[in-house]
Design a protein around this motif. Structure first.
Motif: not given
Length: 290
Positions: A139-156
């Motif tokens: 929603s763009l409420r956060f500009d950046i998030i710091l998280t673990f690589s397993f929790d991010v599904t790459p998309d365009e």
């Protein structure tokens, strides 16, 4: 057309009840009924059939609902985008970080590098769970998030850059629990992050156990990392975790390092549609390991 009336209508249509819609919006049932009646007069169309305390949409109501059902989410996204653009004009960044996760000295030093290089740029750091981090980024409420690589599904739309290389995970168990005396944890009761909160984290745990040749005995699914840490502290079971949580330095916790080639790394993630020019400045500082 009054936006609030439309929100009331959508809630009533979704819940099938003026009373439930009122509870959702922290108002009264008579007010919901009054506002929807006003909407019907404005449209010159009956939207609900009220029969024996049962609420049904008319054909006109069904059409209006189908056309507007996504409107609140779209409006929220538009509002968050406007806020993100406003932040970029004023030199402000919002950074989301996982609740329960501890920033190691190396990552803190990189934040310090950012504040030294850009003293006029402000940033706020907010804590949230896995799922909330993903939603707030979308929603763009956060500009950046710091998280673990397993929790991010790459998309365009996502840009993902590594902050910290993969780190050795460990088994954590309370020393006050009889489980602390175990040497083989194959049959131990495990606490795991819920797949609803982090499907990637749940799957990561299962893969780790299967590489070691056993199916884990999962006794509790935690709905947040903070809850998972609490369950370990109180002796409910054991957990496999990254070593940057409060448990790492807790003397009442036994830590058993694991040799795991598939351990997660810490990543910075942002939405490519977010045009805040300050994102790149912060990411460059966070990913610079010199």
């Amino acid at each position: 057309m009054d936006l609030m009336k439309l929100r009331y209508f959508l809630s009533a249509a979704e819940t099938g009840s003026f009373t439930a819609a009122a509870a959702r919006h922290y108002t009264t049932q008579p007010n919901i009924s009054k506002q929807i009646s006003a909407l019907e007069r404005a449209l010159d169309a009956k939207l609900f059939i009220r029969e024996h305390h049962v609420l049904r949409l008319t054909r006109a109501g069904e059409y209006l609902y189908e056309q507007l059902r996504d409107l609140p989410g779209q409006l929220d996204r538009v509002a968050e985008t406007a806020r993100a653009l406003a932040r970029s004009d004023t030199g402000v960044l919002t950074v989301g970080m996982l609740s329960g996760q501890r920033l190691d000295t190396d990552v803190i030093r990189r934040f310090q590098r950012f504040t030294a290089a850009y003293p006029d740029l402000q940033f706020t750091l907010e804590r949230a769970g896995f799922s909330e981090l993903r939603r707030a980024l979308s929603s763009l409420r956060f500009d950046i998030i710091l998280t673990f690589s397993f929790d991010v599904t790459p998309d365009e739309n996502l840009v993902i850059e590594s902050i910290r290389a993969r780190q050795q995970p460990a088994i954590f168990v309370s020393r006050m629990s009889p489980l602390a005396a175990l040497e083989d944890f194959s049959d131990a009761p495990y606490i795991v992050i819920s797949p609803k909160e982090s499907y990637g984290g749940y799957e990561q745990f299962l893969r780790s156990c299967r590489r070691r040749g056993f199916e884990p005995n999962i006794v509790r699914l935690a709905d947040s990392l903070d809850s998972l840490l609490f369950y370990v502290e109180t002796g409910v079971g054991v957990a496999v975790l990254d070593r940057n949580t409060r448990l790492e330095t807790d003397q009442s916790i036994r830590v058993i390092p694991l040799d795991d080639e598939d351990s997660p790394g810490l990543v910075a993630v942002w939405d490519a549609r977010n045009k805040n020019p300050n994102i790149r400045k912060m990411v460059d500082c966070l990913t610079d390991d010199t």
